[in-house]
Design an enzyme around this catalytic site. Sequence first.
Site, PDB file in Angstrom:
ATOM      1  N   GLY A  49       0.829  -1.193   0.000  1.00  0.00           N
ATOM      2  CA  GLY A  49       0.000   0.000   0.000  1.00  0.00           C
ATOM      3  C   GLY A  49       0.865   1.244   0.000  1.00  0.00           C
ATOM      4  O   GLY A  49       2.048   1.187   0.362  1.00  0.00           O
ATOM      5  N   GLY A  97       0.567  -5.217   0.677  1.00  0.00           N
ATOM      6  CA  GLY A  97      -0.650  -5.198  -0.116  1.00  0.00           C
ATOM      7  C   GLY A  97      -0.536  -5.952  -1.425  1.00  0.00           C
ATOM      8  O   GLY A  97      -1.540  -6.423  -1.964  1.00  0.00           O
ATOM      9  N   ASP A 128      -1.126  -7.258   7.609  1.00  0.00           N
ATOM     10  CA  ASP A 128      -2.562  -7.095   7.433  1.00  0.00           C
ATOM     11  C   ASP A 128      -2.976  -7.702   6.095  1.00  0.00           C
ATOM     12  O   ASP A 128      -2.467  -8.719   5.701  1.00  0.00           O
ATOM     13  CB  ASP A 128      -2.963  -5.622   7.574  1.00  0.00           C
ATOM     14  CG  ASP A 128      -2.341  -4.733   6.500  1.00  0.00           C
ATOM     15  OD1 ASP A 128      -1.251  -5.056   5.996  1.00  0.00           O
ATOM     16  OD2 ASP A 128      -2.955  -3.702   6.146  1.00  0.00           O
TER      17      ASP A 128
END
Length: 333
Positions: A49, A97, A128
């Site tokens: 990201g 990401g 994440d």
Amino acid sequence: RLNRPKAIHALTHGVCTAMIEALVAWADDDAIDLVMIDHAEGRGFCAGGDIRLIAESAAVDGVAARAFFHEEYRLNHLLFTYGKPTIAFMDGITMGGGVGVSSHGSHRIVTETTKLAMPETGIGFFPDIGATWLLSRASGELGTWMGLSGEAVNGADAITAGFADWYVPQDRVAELLERIAALPAPALGQSIASTIRDYTVDGPKGIFSEGRDMIDRCFAFDTVEEIIAALEMEKCELATRTLTAMRAKSPTSLKVTLRMLREARRSTDLETCLEREFAGTLQVVKVPDFYEGIRAAIIDKDRNAKWSPATLEDVEAASVEAFFVARDERLFG
């Protein structure tokens, strides 16, 4: 096709939205049999990201940062549950990401250039994009090692850890892409797999081929302190390198990450893990380590973050628990 080469195709809110809109439209389009995800020129598939933009937003009011994570995690879940085959070409840098828009797909291809990692503990964050689900389901403690150390692995290791499926030489990827695109309809998962298999070779061994026993032995504990102590008892080069890597990470992030991984191991679906991660992101932007990590890695690039607190011993249980508080703001339902 991801197309931000100067940023190694880092994801933005707009990129995630565009991907979601395309995938939703194609899901009910009978003319679409499969989706291939790759990138334009550059050093790799996707570096993650756009953390600079996230940090800038979080420093003001956090609205744009929360909106980005909300959209990104929705995209991860959509890819995981997508009803049509999704083929990702994970060459070069595939981190954060970038793992989220590839490893949740159905057909995941790596090459000799693949460098896959979840390096979030190095910026005061935690793995994440549903990575806690992926890491916690890696064989043995390989995922725990990846999540805590943040170290990159090669294509063969990515397959061993369950983040990818096939190893294809990079100079054959373009031909493979054309072969897949030319498959007669309906191009089902079995025919896609058979086509990919024609191009698959055995990749060079990676870290896990020799270090797996040590990793399983040292990372089976449920506290970071015990893991560090176990590593200190080992004499191999990988253990020494892992210790050096972990000692450079945010102590708070290490503790939060291990807790996230152990919670994910007990979870029964990706959705639960994504909700837990999303709640954690609402806390991570409130602590100093995230901003210090971004400063050291992206802004000043001195790679010398000053974490607060600076040691594992000084991380209070309450500060870790704050990452796991249920929030009213949710991804699903």
